[in-house]
Design an enzyme around this catalytic site. Sequence first.
Site, short mmCIF file in Angstrom:
data_model
loop_
_atom_site.label_atom_id
_atom_site.label_comp_id
_atom_site.label_asym_id
_atom_site.label_seq_id
_atom_site.Cartn_x
_atom_site.Cartn_y
_atom_site.Cartn_z
CG LEU A 136 -40.27 27.40 68.44
CD1 LEU A 136 -39.35 26.51 69.30
CD2 LEU A 136 -39.57 28.68 68.07
CD GLU A 137 -42.31 25.65 59.40
OE1 GLU A 137 -42.02 24.72 58.61
OE2 GLU A 137 -42.03 26.83 59.18
CD GLN A 156 -29.49 35.95 68.75
OE1 GLN A 156 -29.29 36.45 67.66
NE2 GLN A 156 -28.57 35.82 69.68
#
Length: 188
Positions: A136-137, A156
């Site tokens: 994730l960034e 999501q």
Amino acid sequence: MSIKSDRWIRRMAKEHGMIEPFEAGQVRSGGSDRLVSYGTSSYGYDVRCAADFKIFTNINSAIVDPKAFDESSFVDVTTDVCIVPPNSFALARTVEYFRIPRSVLTICLGKSTYARCGIIVNVTPLEPEWEGHVTLEFSNTTPLPARIYANEGVAQMLFFESDEVCETSYADRAGMYQSQTGVTLPKA
């Protein structure tokens, strides 16, 4: 191609291990603490980020190059609350491990709780037969420090199933991010 519902997500998690660990409903609180929700929603799955973060820093005056990424551009931190500097970003990974079916494309969107604070979550699509922890960034677009909460909802996943199976999957191509388990930096 159609978006998949909560029933489909629960079935795929149970029968095929598509998401592990899996939360069949929406978790909104953790005892006396209010949480950013995670788990199965009507047409998606809200993922959590783990407590291992790589926070971008420019202390070494490195150039950001996706073909030759300098690992010294990050400071590694393990914490329940990550502080992302103003106009900077951090990398993390999902708590959940994914196994995407061959007929499915998965798209990730940031949760509104973070978006309304100027924190953008970016993840590239999860291709058919990709598996691993998702990197994730988190981009902090504000001029102020921003908090990211580990083990709470951050984004999501939406699942789209095709009418036909793809000819060549991510696994067939032996994609370079297949089966990643930690926060994975760019590879060329």
